[in-house]
Design an enzyme around this catalytic site. Structure first.
Site, PDB file in Angstrom:
ATOM      1  N   ILE A 421       0.816  -1.215   0.000  1.00 49.64           N
ATOM      2  CA  ILE A 421       0.000   0.000   0.000  1.00 49.64           C
ATOM      3  C   ILE A 421       0.852   1.269   0.000  1.00 49.64           C
ATOM      4  O   ILE A 421       0.314   2.376  -0.020  1.00 49.64           O
ATOM      5  CB  ILE A 421      -0.954   0.017   1.213  1.00 49.64           C
ATOM      6  CG1 ILE A 421      -0.175  -0.104   2.528  1.00 49.64           C
ATOM      7  CG2 ILE A 421      -1.987  -1.091   1.093  1.00 49.64           C
ATOM      8  CD1 ILE A 421      -1.058  -0.028   3.769  1.00 49.64           C
ATOM      9  N   GLY A 422       2.177   1.135   0.043  1.00 45.53           N
ATOM     10  CA  GLY A 422       3.016   2.322   0.012  1.00 45.53           C
ATOM     11  C   GLY A 422       4.463   1.960   0.266  1.00 45.53           C
ATOM     12  O   GLY A 422       4.849   0.792   0.296  1.00 45.53           O
ATOM     13  N   SER A 423       5.279   2.992   0.426  1.00 45.75           N
ATOM     14  CA  SER A 423       6.692   2.788   0.724  1.00 45.75           C
ATOM     15  C   SER A 423       7.099   3.742   1.832  1.00 45.75           C
ATOM     16  O   SER A 423       6.569   4.852   1.942  1.00 45.75           O
ATOM     17  CB  SER A 423       7.554   3.024  -0.521  1.00 45.75           C
ATOM     18  OG  SER A 423       7.381   4.352  -0.986  1.00 45.75           O
ATOM     19  N   GLY A 424       8.025   3.287   2.665  1.00 46.86           N
ATOM     20  CA  GLY A 424       8.488   4.092   3.779  1.00 46.86           C
ATOM     21  C   GLY A 424       9.978   4.304   3.703  1.00 46.86           C
ATOM     22  O   GLY A 424      10.649   3.957   2.713  1.00 46.86           O
ATOM     23  N   GLY A 427      11.550   0.653   3.875  1.00 46.60           N
ATOM     24  CA  GLY A 427      11.132  -0.382   2.942  1.00 46.60           C
ATOM     25  C   GLY A 427       9.665  -0.211   2.604  1.00 46.60           C
ATOM     26  O   GLY A 427       9.094   0.871   2.749  1.00 46.60           O
ATOM     27  N   GLU A 428       9.030  -1.309   2.149  1.00 46.35           N
ATOM     28  CA  GLU A 428       7.638  -1.243   1.723  1.00 46.35           C
ATOM     29  C   GLU A 428       6.694  -1.243   2.919  1.00 46.35           C
ATOM     30  O   GLU A 428       6.999  -1.782   3.987  1.00 46.35           O
ATOM     31  CB  GLU A 428       7.329  -2.441   0.818  1.00 46.35           C
ATOM     32  CG  GLU A 428       8.094  -2.416  -0.500  1.00 46.35           C
ATOM     33  CD  GLU A 428       7.900  -3.683  -1.298  1.00 46.35           C
ATOM     34  OE1 GLU A 428       7.605  -4.734  -0.680  1.00 46.35           O
ATOM     35  OE2 GLU A 428       8.054  -3.634  -2.531  1.00 46.35           O
ATOM     36  N   VAL A 429       5.525  -0.644   2.702  1.00 48.71           N
ATOM     37  CA  VAL A 429       4.436  -0.677   3.679  1.00 48.71           C
ATOM     38  C   VAL A 429       3.329  -1.523   3.074  1.00 48.71           C
ATOM     39  O   VAL A 429       2.900  -1.281   1.938  1.00 48.71           O
ATOM     40  CB  VAL A 429       3.921   0.737   4.009  1.00 48.71           C
ATOM     41  CG1 VAL A 429       2.797   0.661   5.029  1.00 48.71           C
ATOM     42  CG2 VAL A 429       5.057   1.609   4.526  1.00 48.71           C
ATOM     43  N   LYS A 447       5.230  -2.507   8.294  1.00 45.92           N
ATOM     44  CA  LYS A 447       6.404  -1.808   7.786  1.00 45.92           C
ATOM     45  C   LYS A 447       7.537  -2.817   7.714  1.00 45.92           C
ATOM     46  O   LYS A 447       7.859  -3.472   8.704  1.00 45.92           O
ATOM     47  CB  LYS A 447       6.793  -0.654   8.721  1.00 45.92           C
ATOM     48  CG  LYS A 447       5.876   0.546   8.665  1.00 45.92           C
ATOM     49  CD  LYS A 447       6.442   1.687   9.513  1.00 45.92           C
ATOM     50  CE  LYS A 447       5.607   2.936   9.405  1.00 45.92           C
ATOM     51  NZ  LYS A 447       6.177   4.066  10.188  1.00 45.92           N
ATOM     52  N   ASP A 540       7.894  15.963  14.399  1.00 51.58           N
ATOM     53  CA  ASP A 540       7.454  15.888  13.006  1.00 51.58           C
ATOM     54  C   ASP A 540       5.935  15.783  12.942  1.00 51.58           C
ATOM     55  O   ASP A 540       5.390  14.984  12.183  1.00 51.58           O
ATOM     56  CB  ASP A 540       8.103  14.690  12.312  1.00 51.58           C
ATOM     57  CG  ASP A 540       7.945  14.768  10.792  1.00 51.58           C
ATOM     58  OD1 ASP A 540       7.580  15.839  10.289  1.00 51.58           O
ATOM     59  OD2 ASP A 540       8.170  13.743  10.124  1.00 51.58           O
TER      60      ASP A 540
END
Length: 749
Positions: A421-424, A427-429, A447, A540
């Site tokens: 569903i995404g990238s962090g 690595g990948e999420v 994660k 943040d």
């Protein structure tokens, strides 16, 4: 053709009449019926009914079709309706609003009514039981099983629960219901059934619509069973039990008391960390009324019922007149001596600080309820609250030791990754499902740590998990566990269906009411209050780092930048909204000026960031400062420029933003105060008027400046710095006031 004779015409008419009479008395064919034998006409069987023999007196219903007891024989047969559709749930604290649409199949009837079945579930994947049962109660009945009569029995049993249904639980004629008095932070399952007059005749299982919700944070319930342990002439010791529904960690109790004969004039309040308190300074032989309430991070519960207690009568005076005169002379002499010392020090330029300001450490009258305006403290002592602080995992030599101390290890076989569903940063999420022993599958976010990672990346990856594992709050993302014994290493968190707040707002631009937006902001502020109380600085805080679940609950997440950046020159925040400064990268548009210039990160700098989040929410995810470069943003903010109110933003919200953007960080509100302001706006939505209306009002500012927080004062010099009286350090040292205890005793003379 010739003209017929009259006798022939008469014969034909007689024959016609005879044939018609015979047809009336003939038996009905199949598919027709006559209610009674005789000369009546045969009628065709109504819809969904039939006659299998000739001469039928009625038409029985087809299989799975029925007639109600008061339906006439000529009425068509009908059946139970299908389940309601398009169920919408809206959670508000410990209540939920449920709305739905009519069933697609009404069964051929118009007498629809609805019922709601409620089950309470113990944790993710845990057993569910009737709302009337204890938490995690056994049973709960098989959903929709058996005849509708058994469903009615379940509804009747549920009617005895403390849970309230408005307008009612059964027999609803409109497609909505509000459920009240649920338990905070609890999973509930609701089954919505549509019924009509023939539902109870069916032996088929009733169909239903299912909706699962999780309640949010709520104030504690009422304190019960207050009793007195001891009573003297001037004091009372009270004991009580914790509320039946604390709905979180009880932070403190408020004890309100007043003279019974003087109720209309004034009352006092006392705070206690425990379920007991000693109330002193009372009048002898006087009746007092006492009330107690509990407070959590979600707010205060209701005050308890009145408890009347009378203090002991004063002892008769045993001193003669001469003794009284000597006592009075001694008191006057002591007073004269004190005044002489005070005047002498005053002439030397030394001023005694106002001690009550120390007693009210971090306490702002602007955020104080009206019933707390008079505070009493025990024996002149200041008791600082016991606080739990999070432990920085970077203090561990081995990052695996930290993560195993705080987080639970999950076997990789328990995880099923379904999609990316995404990238962090690491690595990948992914989205996946997790199944633990004895529990059902639950959706989770994963994660992963990409292959070829450096030792530093692994350390930072595990540190983020170690930080998250120490948090437990409904507005902070929940860590389910970690996978470190196999590759890839994974951080497993709860799955937030609506993703990041900024993207969610952009997808639903203009679709929320102001109160709903304030509710989103309130949740974020509550989560930040919890984190700041733990001594944790986020560094943040931005809408992109707030996640939203299916119930529109906002949760603070992404703790990757929360390390002490000034001690890590290699740290980099890789998003394009950051700005390179002195070896690190900082999200300029969200960061307070002192943090950009001097790396002075604090809870106050998080408050500045929260003000920008408020702007993002009320502008539905616009980019702060639009197309200005990061350098232009720094320059503009330093020169006093602040973001204007977004279109349609109520004045009170923009006023709160401007308070968060005070240049002096000591002038910014604290998160707990922000929560209080938002709660007041939610309780009084009429204050959220249009900008033009609010600008025309000469009302006082929404927020008064808070008294500084003294909880971090470790010495007299720290205290003087906080109250901006540093110039008196030498005077205090010369006077022998070396500790805060000496300062406290100064006003006890």
């Amino acid at each position: 053709m010739g003209v017929q004779s009259p006798s022939l015409q008469s014969s034909l008419f007689t024959l016609f009449i005879l044939s018609f009479s015979l047809s009336l008395s003939a038996a009905c064919e199949m598919g027709f019926y006559k209610p009674v034998a005789g000369n009546g006409l045969c009628g065709k069987c109504p819809h969904h009914s039939h006659s299998e023999t000739r001469a039928a007196l009625s038409c029985p219903c087809d299989s799975n079709y029925y007639r109600a007891a008061d339906d006439p024989p000529a009425a068509p047969c009908s059946r139970p309706p299908s389940a309601p559709v398009n169920v919408i749930s809206s959670v508000n604290g410990t209540s939920v609003n449920l709305e739905w649409d009519r069933p697609q199949d009404t069964g051929g009837r118009s007498d629809l009514k609805y019922s709601v079945l409620c089950q309470k579930c113990s944790g993710e994947g845990g057993p569910c039981g009737d709302c009337a049962s204890s938490p995690g109660g056994a049973g709960g009945g098989k959903a929709g099983g058996g005849a509708s009569a058994s469903v009615g029995g379940m509804v009747e049993r549920l009617g005895t629960a403390a849970v309230r249904f408005v307008p009612r639980q059964t027999g609803l004629t409109e497609p909505w219901v509000t459920v009240l008095n649920l338990v905070a932070h609890t999973n509930y399952s609701f089954r919505l059934l549509a019924m009509n007059a023939v539902t109870h005749l069916s032996n088929e299982p009733s169909t239903y619509a299912l909706v699962n919700i999780t309640t949010n944070q709520a104030a504690p319930s009422e304190v019960m069973e207050i009793r007195q342990q001891n009573t003297s002439q001037n004091s009372v010791i009270l004991l009580w039990h914790e509320p039946n529904q604390p709905n979180g960690v009880i932070l403190e109790y408020d004890i309100k008391y007043y003279e019974k004969e003087n109720e209309a004039h004034s009352y006092s309040t006392l705070k206690s960390k425990n379920t007991s308190a000693r109330v002193s300074g009372l009048k002898p032989g006087t009746k007092y009324i006492f009330q107690v309430r509990a407070r959590t991070s979600a707010g205060c519960g209701d005050f308890s019922q009145n408890v009347e207690i009378q203090t002991g009568k004063a002892a008769p005076l045993r001193y003669n007149t001469m003794t009284i005169i000597w006592i009075c002379m001694a008191l006057v002499s002591g007073l004269v001596t004190f005044l002489a010392i005070f005047i002498c020090r005053k002439r030397q330029g030394y001023t005694l600080p106002h001690y009550p300001s120390l007693l009210h450490c971090g306490y702002s009258k602007a955020f104080q309820d009206s019933d707390e305006e008079k505070m009493h403290y025990q024996n002149g002592h200041v008791s600082f609250p016991d606080a739990r602080f999070y432990i920085d995992p970077h203090t561990y030599e081995d990052p695996c030791q930290a993560v195993h101390e705080f987080a639970r290890e999950i076997e990789a076989s328990r995880i099923k990754i379904e999609k990316i569903i995404g990238s962090g940063e690491f690595g990948e999420v992914c989205y996946g499902r997790m199944r633990l022993p004895g529990k059902r599958d639950i959706p989770v976010a994963l994660k992963t740590l990409k292959a070829g990672y450096t030792e530093k990346q692994k350390r930072d990856f595990l540190a983020e998990a170690s930080i998250m594992a120490q948090f437990d709050h409904p507005n902070v993302i929940r860590l389910e566990g970690v996978v470190t014994q196999s590759k890839p290493a994974m951080i497993i968190t709860e799955y937030m269906e609506n993703g990041s707040l900024d993207s969610f707002l952009r997808r639903h631009d203009g679709q929320f009411t102001v109160i709903q937006l304030v509710g989103l902001l309130r949740g974020i502020a509550a989560g930040m209050t919890y984190l700041s109380d733990l001594g944790y600085i986020h560094r943040d805080l931005a809408a992109r780092n707030i996640l939203v679940n299916s119930n529109l609950v906002c949760k603070v997440s992404d703790f990757g930048l929360s390390r002490v950046l000034e001690d890590d020159p290699d740290a980099a925040y890789t998003t394009s909204v950051s700005f390179h400064i002195e070896g690190g990268k900082i999200p300029i548009r969200w960061t307070a000026p002192e943090a950009i210039a001097f790396r002075k990160f604090s809870s106050s700098s998080d408050v500045w960031s929260y003000g920008v989040v408020m702007w993002e929410v009320t502008s539905y995810g616009e980019r702060p400062y639009w197309n200005l470069t990061n350098r232009d943003v720094i320059k503009s903010v330093e020169e006093g420029y602040r973001l204007p109110a977004p279109m349609g933003c109520p004045g009170p919200l923009h006023t709160l933003m401007l308070d968060c953007w005070q240049k002096d960080r000591n002038e910014r509100p604290r998160f707990c105060q922000i929560v209080t302001v938002l709660d007041k706006l939610i309780r009084n939505p009429e204050n959220l008027k249009s900008m033009d209306t609010l600008c025309s009002l000469n009302s006082p500012p929404l927020m008064e400046r808070a008294i500084p927080d003294f909880s971090s004062c470790n010495s007299v010099n720290d205290w003087l710095d906080t109250i901006k009286m540093s110039r008196y350090k030498d005077h205090f040292a010369a006077g022998g006031y070396q500790t805060l205890g000496h300062v406290i005793s100064m006003n006890q003379g």
